[in-house]
Design an enzyme around this catalytic site. Structure first.
Site, PDB file in Angstrom:
ATOM      1  N   TRP A 128      32.928  36.766  32.744  1.00  0.00           N
ATOM      2  CA  TRP A 128      31.661  37.430  33.021  1.00  0.00           C
ATOM      3  C   TRP A 128      31.307  38.515  32.019  1.00  0.00           C
ATOM      4  CZ3 TRP A 128      32.974  42.456  33.383  1.00  0.00           C
ATOM      5  CH2 TRP A 128      34.239  42.773  33.872  1.00  0.00           C
ATOM      6  N   LYS A 152      32.633  25.755  33.987  1.00  0.00           N
ATOM      7  CA  LYS A 152      32.751  26.531  35.223  1.00  0.00           C
ATOM      8  C   LYS A 152      32.629  28.002  34.830  1.00  0.00           C
ATOM      9  CE  LYS A 152      34.552  28.777  38.803  1.00  0.00           C
ATOM     10  NZ  LYS A 152      34.622  30.255  38.817  1.00  0.00           N
ATOM     11  N   GLU A 155      31.937  33.475  38.681  1.00  0.00           N
ATOM     12  CA  GLU A 155      31.081  33.632  39.862  1.00  0.00           C
ATOM     13  C   GLU A 155      30.276  34.927  39.821  1.00  0.00           C
ATOM     14  OE1 GLU A 155      35.399  34.125  41.414  1.00  0.00           O
ATOM     15  OE2 GLU A 155      34.355  33.229  39.700  1.00  0.00           O
ATOM     16  N   GLY A 202      40.200  34.452  30.562  1.00  0.00           N
ATOM     17  CA  GLY A 202      40.278  35.182  31.825  1.00  0.00           C
ATOM     18  C   GLY A 202      41.600  35.893  31.973  1.00  0.00           C
ATOM     19  N   SER A 203      42.003  36.096  33.205  1.00  0.00           N
ATOM     20  CA  SER A 203      43.174  36.920  33.508  1.00  0.00           C
ATOM     21  C   SER A 203      44.479  36.180  33.243  1.00  0.00           C
ATOM     22  CB  SER A 203      43.135  37.376  34.961  1.00  0.00           C
ATOM     23  OG  SER A 203      43.402  36.286  35.838  1.00  0.00           O
ATOM     24  N   GLU A 224      42.765  32.300  26.422  1.00  0.00           N
ATOM     25  CA  GLU A 224      42.841  33.711  26.071  1.00  0.00           C
ATOM     26  C   GLU A 224      42.997  34.487  27.362  1.00  0.00           C
ATOM     27  OE1 GLU A 224      40.051  37.391  25.128  1.00  0.00           O
ATOM     28  OE2 GLU A 224      39.452  35.566  24.067  1.00  0.00           O
ATOM     29  N   LEU A 225      44.077  35.268  27.464  1.00  0.00           N
ATOM     30  CA  LEU A 225      44.471  35.827  28.751  1.00  0.00           C
ATOM     31  C   LEU A 225      44.472  37.353  28.775  1.00  0.00           C
ATOM     32  CD1 LEU A 225      47.357  33.301  29.434  1.00  0.00           C
ATOM     33  CD2 LEU A 225      44.969  33.160  30.128  1.00  0.00           C
ATOM     34  N   GLN A 305      36.750  45.611  40.614  1.00  0.00           N
ATOM     35  CA  GLN A 305      37.131  46.115  39.298  1.00  0.00           C
ATOM     36  C   GLN A 305      37.016  47.631  39.241  1.00  0.00           C
ATOM     37  OE1 GLN A 305      38.657  44.705  36.879  1.00  0.00           O
ATOM     38  NE2 GLN A 305      38.568  46.473  35.506  1.00  0.00           N
ATOM     39  N   GLU A 353      46.309  46.224  31.805  1.00  0.00           N
ATOM     40  CA  GLU A 353      44.959  46.232  31.266  1.00  0.00           C
ATOM     41  C   GLU A 353      44.046  47.006  32.217  1.00  0.00           C
ATOM     42  OE1 GLU A 353      42.111  42.944  29.141  1.00  0.00           O
ATOM     43  OE2 GLU A 353      43.127  42.342  30.987  1.00  0.00           O
ATOM     44  N   PHE A 355      40.424  47.745  31.600  1.00  0.00           N
ATOM     45  CA  PHE A 355      39.089  47.141  31.624  1.00  0.00           C
ATOM     46  C   PHE A 355      38.066  48.123  32.183  1.00  0.00           C
ATOM     47  CE2 PHE A 355      37.038  42.786  31.464  1.00  0.00           C
ATOM     48  CZ  PHE A 355      37.585  42.458  30.249  1.00  0.00           C
TER      49      PHE A 355
END
Length: 443
Positions: A128, A152, A155, A202-203, A224-225, A305, A353, A355
């Protein structure tokens, strides 16, 4: 049919909704993708390029709407949202040409040839924080390589993705590109379906689940994590440039960036000046809604978050960190510019992390100490060193996929993570080829 509602991160007002793809429907989606891929892969590289380029030109008609949706769905200020859209749309033809050149067959001597063939159906699962750019970086090489794609999106940003895909599909062959919406269950159903590759951003936790699910079918993976990127500031660094980078990298997109600077280790000899200048610069940043003037960054994307960032700040406060700017408590939906010093290895700010828009600083006396702490992480996406004499030696010791000296990591090369920050990579010729099956022809 169940729907997924998109919410404004500022006031949690609903912005719109999209239909959710439930697990039983995924078989039909993938079957359509498999059927469409046969004809798509039969086209030449240049024919696929022409088809994709034509479809991307159609996006010009919805650039403003896409930028507005990015701002509304994830809170990014309108200027940055517009840059993201413009970069995606206007650079598409250059990107597709680069991909075509990377995927052309190569002679390797003795009448042998390396060919880059389609894999089949590629699932692209996108995040996102850069909802258009990150999806596009994976979608384009997958399509040009001759695969069909099932996207996908997160969300948190379904409306951006819906408009993006629906606009492209006005000109792309039917079912070469499809979109499915939903939460983690939808993503799980897609990964477990009869597909050939998963390209994911993503995570780390989600990446591990994807890897485990993909194992049974030996599905190809590009993932990519996330990261926990360190910055080392040496005593001989240009302190003003280091300060500017530290603040900008920590605060970009409200800190919601995978290569955001998460941990700063600064030499004790210059630490006082560095901290004073960082605090002064950080204090100039303006926070607010995407449509307000002079806003540098917006809200945190959602309450979960927001709570995550606060948990780290409260942990740092409880363990003795000093707040030079900001506090450890903020009301939804914003985190104000925050500068924390005295970070120690047992704090969540160092371990995980964040963020969020936090400049987290620790001092060191010996460079070896800074390098050791910088590398003491399961993540290894990016790392940066600011300094002159000796900076190259420090950079060589950094355990990251992308390391930079006196600039941000992740420039012209592939986007690649070391350790648990990545599996496979994308970008440039080497990365584009990850979306194909290498075949050797001996004639």
């Amino acid at each position: 049919m169940p729907t997924l509602i998109s919410y404004d991160p500022i006031n949690r007002a609903p912005l719109g909704e999209v239909p959710v793809t439930q697990a039983p429907q995924m078989t039909e989606v993938v079957l359509r993708a498999q059927q469409a891929q046969k004809a798509w892969s039969a086209l030449s590289l240049e024919q696929r390029q022409q088809s994709v380029d034509k479809a991307y030109k159609g996006l010009a008609m919805v650039e403003d709407e896409l930028a507005l949706l990015i701002s509304q769905e994830m809170g990014k200020d309108h200027r940055r949202a517009s840059y993201e859209v413009a970069g995606t749309v206007q650079n598409a033809s250059y990107f597709t040409e680069e991909i075509v050149q990377a995927l052309k067959s190569e002679a390797i001597g003795n009448n042998a040839q390396m060919q880059y063939r389609p894999l089949g159906v590629v699932a692209v699962i996108s995040p996102w924080n850069y909802p258009l750019a990150m999806a596009n970086n994976l979608l384009l090489p997958a399509l040009i390589a001759g695969n069909s794609v099932v996207l996908k999106p997160s969300e948190e940003t379904p409306l951006v993705a819906e408009l993006f895909v629906n606009t492209l599909n006005k000109l792309l062959p039917e079912n070469v590109l499809q979109i499915v919406h939903g939460n983690a269950e939808t993503g799980k159903a897609l990964v477990e379906a009869d597909i050939n590759m998963v390209a994911f951003t993503g995570s780390l936790a989600a990446g591990k689940h994807i890897m485990a699910s993909a194992a049974a079918g030996l599905k190809r993976l590009v993932m990519e994590l996330g990261g926990n990127d360190p910055l080392i500031v040496m005593a001989n660094a240009d302190i003003n440039k280091a300060v500017q980078f530290a603040v900008a990298s920590s605060f970009e997109n409200a800190g919601q960036m995978c290569t955001s600077t998460e941990r700063i280790y600064v030499d004790e000899q210059i630490a006082d000046e560095f901290e004073q200048k960082v605090t002064a610069l950080a204090n100039r940043y303006q926070v607010g809604a995407w449509d307000q003037k002079h806003v540098n960054f917006g809200p945190i994307v959602n309450p979960k978050q927001h709570a995550h960032v606060l948990t780290q700040l409260k942990d740092a406060h409880a363990k003795g960190a000093k707040f030079l700017l900001g506090t450890h408590h903020y009301e939804l939906p914003y985190i104000q510019p925050t500068v924390v010093t005295g970070i120690t290895a047992n704090m969540l700010l160092e371990q995980d992390e964040t963020f969020g828009p936090v400049v987290a600083i620790s001092r060191f006396n010996e460079l070896s100490e800074a390098v050791e702490r910088a590398n003491a992480s399961s993540y290894g996406l990016g790392a940066v060193v600011f300094g002159h004499d000796g900076a190259n030696k420090v950079a060589e010791q950094m355990e990251a996929g992308m390391v930079a000296i006196n600039q941000g990591a992740g420039g012209l090369g592939p986007w690649v993570g070391a350790k648990q920050s990545g599996f496979g990579f994308h970008g440039t010729a080497a990365g584009h080829r990850q979306f194909s099956q290498l075949r050797i022809i001996n004639q």
